[in-house]
Design a protein around this motif. Structure first.
Motif, PDB file in Angstrom:
ATOM      1  N   PRO A   1      -3.228  -0.056   5.988  1.00  0.00           N
ATOM      2  CA  PRO A   1      -1.894  -0.140   6.594  1.00  0.00           C
ATOM      3  C   PRO A   1      -0.812  -0.109   5.531  1.00  0.00           C
ATOM      4  CG  PRO A   1      -3.006  -2.270   6.669  1.00  0.00           C
ATOM      5  CD  PRO A   1      -4.012  -1.285   6.170  1.00  0.00           C
ATOM      6  N   VAL A   2       0.333   0.455   5.894  1.00  0.00           N
ATOM      7  CA  VAL A   2       1.464   0.594   4.984  1.00  0.00           C
ATOM      8  C   VAL A   2       2.622  -0.246   5.499  1.00  0.00           C
ATOM      9  CG1 VAL A   2       3.182   2.208   4.069  1.00  0.00           C
ATOM     10  CG2 VAL A   2       0.778   2.899   4.237  1.00  0.00           C
TER      11      VAL A   2
ATOM     12  N   ASN B   1       0.820  -1.218   0.000  1.00  0.00           N
ATOM     13  CA  ASN B   1       0.000   0.000   0.000  1.00  0.00           C
ATOM     14  C   ASN B   1       0.851   1.264   0.000  1.00  0.00           C
ATOM     15  OD1 ASN B   1      -2.541  -1.265  -0.046  1.00  0.00           O
ATOM     16  ND2 ASN B   1      -2.501  -1.569   2.170  1.00  0.00           N
ATOM     17  N   HIS B   2       1.923   1.292  -0.797  1.00  0.00           N
ATOM     18  CA  HIS B   2       2.814   2.443  -0.804  1.00  0.00           C
ATOM     19  C   HIS B   2       2.251   3.627  -1.574  1.00  0.00           C
ATOM     20  CE1 HIS B   2       6.656  -0.123   0.106  1.00  0.00           C
ATOM     21  NE2 HIS B   2       5.780  -0.110   1.092  1.00  0.00           N
ATOM     22  N   ASN B   3       1.354   3.391  -2.531  1.00  0.00           N
ATOM     23  CA  ASN B   3       0.883   4.480  -3.389  1.00  0.00           C
ATOM     24  C   ASN B   3       2.056   5.299  -3.918  1.00  0.00           C
ATOM     25  OD1 ASN B   3      -1.996   4.734  -3.945  1.00  0.00           O
ATOM     26  ND2 ASN B   3      -2.241   4.804  -1.732  1.00  0.00           N
TER      27      ASN B   3
ATOM     28  N   PHE C   1       3.798   6.000   1.011  1.00  0.00           N
ATOM     29  CA  PHE C   1       5.171   5.893   1.495  1.00  0.00           C
ATOM     30  C   PHE C   1       6.100   6.070   0.307  1.00  0.00           C
ATOM     31  CE2 PHE C   1       9.001   3.253   2.077  1.00  0.00           C
ATOM     32  CZ  PHE C   1       9.573   3.942   3.131  1.00  0.00           C
ATOM     33  N   SER C   2       6.936   7.102   0.356  1.00  0.00           N
ATOM     34  CA  SER C   2       7.799   7.432  -0.769  1.00  0.00           C
ATOM     35  C   SER C   2       9.138   6.722  -0.655  1.00  0.00           C
ATOM     36  CB  SER C   2       8.023   8.939  -0.838  1.00  0.00           C
ATOM     37  OG  SER C   2       9.018   9.252  -1.801  1.00  0.00           O
ATOM     38  N   HIS C   3       9.528   5.997  -1.701  1.00  0.00           N
ATOM     39  CA  HIS C   3      10.849   5.388  -1.751  1.00  0.00           C
ATOM     40  C   HIS C   3      11.927   6.445  -1.984  1.00  0.00           C
ATOM     41  CE1 HIS C   3       9.130   1.203  -3.074  1.00  0.00           C
ATOM     42  NE2 HIS C   3       8.364   1.797  -2.183  1.00  0.00           N
TER      43      HIS C   3
END
Length: 717
Positions: free
Chosen positions: A332-333, A61-63, A443-445
């Motif tokens: 949840p992430v 669920n990082h979007n 959540f940004s990589h």
């Protein structure tokens, strides 16, 4: 029984510098360099690229997308590639479905129960399949095995051929053989209360995961895993444990049978651990804990479930014995972090309390510590003695403030998080709309930050005892909110961008390797922000409220961004609705939509307006307007929100309005304008009146100091 909340007392790590931004156009000059260049390890869950195959992008669920052709430098060249109306321009229904993309085709379902496959390059509809007429909150289609999986309002799961839209199989859920003899599949009645399927469907390794809704009506929640090839039920996990099951002793008597705890937000999946992470909602009754003593597992819990067997591995409860509607309804992430030089695999869980709970994915142990703190108590509510507070800091305040939209409407009892209430409507913040609610975070990589939309919305709760009403959102209050960037290594705020709109209800966030954040607003505007500081870089008017999750995909090396704009009824009942599906690309030539009327930034009174001529320029206090007679009612009312006759009065500039407490009332009443302080009648005893002459056009809310939930509005033209 043990709550298993790992009761430690302090936060681990050192907080980053926080830059608080109070204007949507502000620059974050004080944002710490550390927050802009976090050491981000390789993630167990890869970022999406040319495809965006599920709600949330990937199983964690990082979007977040690895595509970077569209950047902070060229974002101003982004224009419409194409635009279509899916339901012939209908404005009657909101739309909540996250669009997914695979091999250049977009897939989504509308509230009208139509499933679409749309060419991602041209906007041409490849196929459309109707799956019924009874609507449900469908928030995303799952793709797998050449099938597209979705749910209907008739409690049916559908598997459609991904290429043609033909129905391959259907499966009715909520049936007797799933362990609940009180469920009627024809009516959707479960345990005597309405329930049904909801949320985005998730596919992994031959199984699909399907959630449920209905906690506000006493449905008994459950999460399902189905065989993707056949629709056969592999397992069901109950939100309220039955006799002999772990957690059953946390429910008083038989209240577990109608205890709520539904899982209406899609889970995350960790293939390495073989776990599904699912959030379960609030217990039932929602604000009255008097009959359901105990912690009420698995309400307000994140539960780690064996993906193949449905067995609980561990759980964490963020709110014990909830009486505030503080359910965890945010997907949840799953993230991999470097904390003190060590790689930690965590799950980031949180929602309406305005706090993130960051837990070890394998064990559920809090990464930054957890403190069980004493909280206000109320014997009739059977409140839990303590509540868990994670190490770090909340991403929004946890009590009302006079200088914000959380300024309480006067005369109510008021408190912050976990303040108790009973028969008097009591204002608290965060309220039922957050903090954060069901928007999907990102959540940004690239930055290592978690981005979350939030709302600044009070709630006022009371119970039905003695005829009291639940005024979930006080009439006349303001709505606002913003976007927070949270450093999960320390659970502290890196920066916060606050503005005029609540961004907690479906206003999900997409982050990209191009340094951009895409997020929609209820006024129909899609925004692009700099991921380093929240600086506004680009806007686009979509024609209806953007309460869904943007996505990005690639066709033949060209990057597109797409979003469904259809509005949502919460927290703005008058948000512009529609059926607009947009795609954007650099150099796109399709122009924006006409701007619709934006929703009111206050919780409006929506009863029909009565003119001064009809009401004789008089407001009768403590009485409900009888619209059939165009006159005040004959009985005094101390509990309703509309016991002003009339509640919505329209007069001309220069009009003198009389406020009267009729002689047959038994209680004192009054009318005090807030927050503009235009007039104050003081307390009027039965038989007394007061007048005020309105010289300035505008909208004036007022309430009764004796029964503050009783609220009226005078519009001066």
């Amino acid at each position: 029984m043990d709550r298993r909340n790992f009761l430690t007392s302090t936060a681990a790590g050192t907080a980053t510098t926080v830059a608080l931004l109070t204007s949507p156009a502000a620059h974050a000059a004080e944002t710490s360099s550390e927050a802009l260049a976090l050491p981000v390890p390789a993630q167990s869950h890869g970022a999406t690229g040319r495809n965006f195959p599920k709600a949330g992008g990937n199983l964690g669920n990082h979007n977040h997308s690895s595509l970077k052709a569209i950047t902070t430098s060229n974002i101003r060249k982004l224009g419409g590639a194409w635009h279509i109306n899916l339901e012939n321009g209908s404005t009657g229904s909101p739309q909540q479905c996250a669009v997914v993309a695979q091999d250049g085709v977009l897939y989504l379902a509308t509230t009208q129960q139509n499933v679409f496959a749309v060419d991602g390059r041209t906007g041409v509809v490849r196929w459309r399949t109707n799956i019924g007429s009874e609507t449900t909150n469908m928030r995303g289609i799952a793709l797998g095995k050449g099938l597209a999986f979705t749910i209907s309002g008739s409690n049916l799961v559908y598997a459609l051929d991904q290429k043609t839209g033909a129905v391959v199989w259907t499966r009715e859920l909520l049936v007797e053989d799933q362990g609940d003899p009180g469920c009627d599949p024809q009516s959707g009645q479960c345990g005597g209360s309405k329930g049904g399927l909801a949320g985005a469907v998730v596919y992994w390794d031959g199984l699909i995961y399907v959630g449920t809704q209905g906690s506000t009506a006493g449905a008994r929640g459950r999460g399902y895993a189905l065989d993707a090839a056949t629709g056969e039920v592999a397992w069901a996990f109950w939100g309220t444990p039955g006799p002999g099951e772990y957690g059953h002793d946390t429910w008083e008597g038989d209240t577990w049978k109608t205890g709520g705890a539904v899982c209406w937000i899609h889970p995350a999946v960790d293939p390495e651990l073989g776990l599904v992470y699912w959030t379960f909602g609030n217990p039932y009754p929602r604000t009255d804990g008097s009959t359901r003593g105990g912690d009420n597992l698995f309400a307000n819990c994140l539960v780690a479930i064996d993906a193949k067997t449905g067995k609980r591995r561990w759980h964490f409860q963020s709110v014990h014995h909830d009486i505030w509607d503080y359910d965890g309804v945010m997907s949840p992430v799953l993230a991999d972090l470097l904390i003190k030089g060590k790689k930690r695999k965590v799950v980031v869980y949180g929602s309406k309390t305005g706090m993130y709970y960051i837990l070890d994915r394998a064990t559920g142990e809090p990464v930054h510590g957890m403190e069980e703190r004493p909280v206000p108590q109320h014997a009739d509510q059977k409140t839990a003695p303590t509540q868990p507070f994670p190490g770090g800091e909340p991403f929004v305040e946890t009590e009302p403030r006079l200088d914000k939209a959380t300024r309480p409407v006067p005369f109510y009892p008021t408190g912050g998080i976990f303040e108790v209430h009973w028969d008097r409507a009591t204002i608290i913040f965060p309220g039922a709309g957050g903090g954060a609610d069901w928007s999907f975070p990102s959540f940004s990589h690239r930055t290592g930050l978690v981005y979350v939309g939030y709302g600044l919305i009070n709630s006022a709760y009371s119970n039905t005892h003695g005829g009291r009403v639940n005024t979930a959102r006080p009439l006349g209050e303001y709505f606002a909110g913003g976007l927070a960037a949270v450093d999960p290594r320390t659970n502290t705020v890196a920066w916060r961008q606050e503005g005029d709109w609540s961004l907690a209800h479906g206003n999900s966030i997409l982050s990209t390797a191009g340094g951009l954040l895409f997020q929609g607003r209820p006024d129909g505007v899609l925004t692009a922000l700099d991921d380093r500081d929240g600086r506004l870089l680009w806007t686009w008017q979509c024609g209806a409220g953007v309460n869904t999750s943007p996505l990005t995909y690639e066709i033949d090396g060209e990057q597109y961004v797409a979003v469904l704009a259809g509005g949502n009824g919460l927290p703005y009942p008058d948000v512009p609705k529609g059926d607009h599906l947009w795609a954007f690309k650099l150099g796109g030539t399709v122009g924006p939509a006409a701007a619709p009327t934006p929703p009111s930034r206050r919780n409006q009174i929506r009863t029909d307006a009565v003119t001064g001529a009809v009401a004789n320029n008089t407001v009768t206090l403590g009485r409900i307007w009888d619209s059939s007679k165009n006159a005040p009612g004959t009985a005094e009312n101390l509990v309703a929100q509309n016991a002003m006759s009339p509640q919505n009065l329209t007069v001309a500039k220069g009009t003198t309005v009389t406020f009267t407490n009729p002689p047959h009332n038994k209680s004192a009443h009054g009318a005090v304008a807030f927050f503009e302080a235009e007039f104050d009648t003081g307390l009027l005893m039965p038989g007394q009146s007061a007048t005020h002459t309105f010289e300035t056009p505008g909208e004036y809310f007022y309430n009764d100091p004796i029964a503050p939930q009783n609220t009226g509005k005078i519009v001066v033209q």
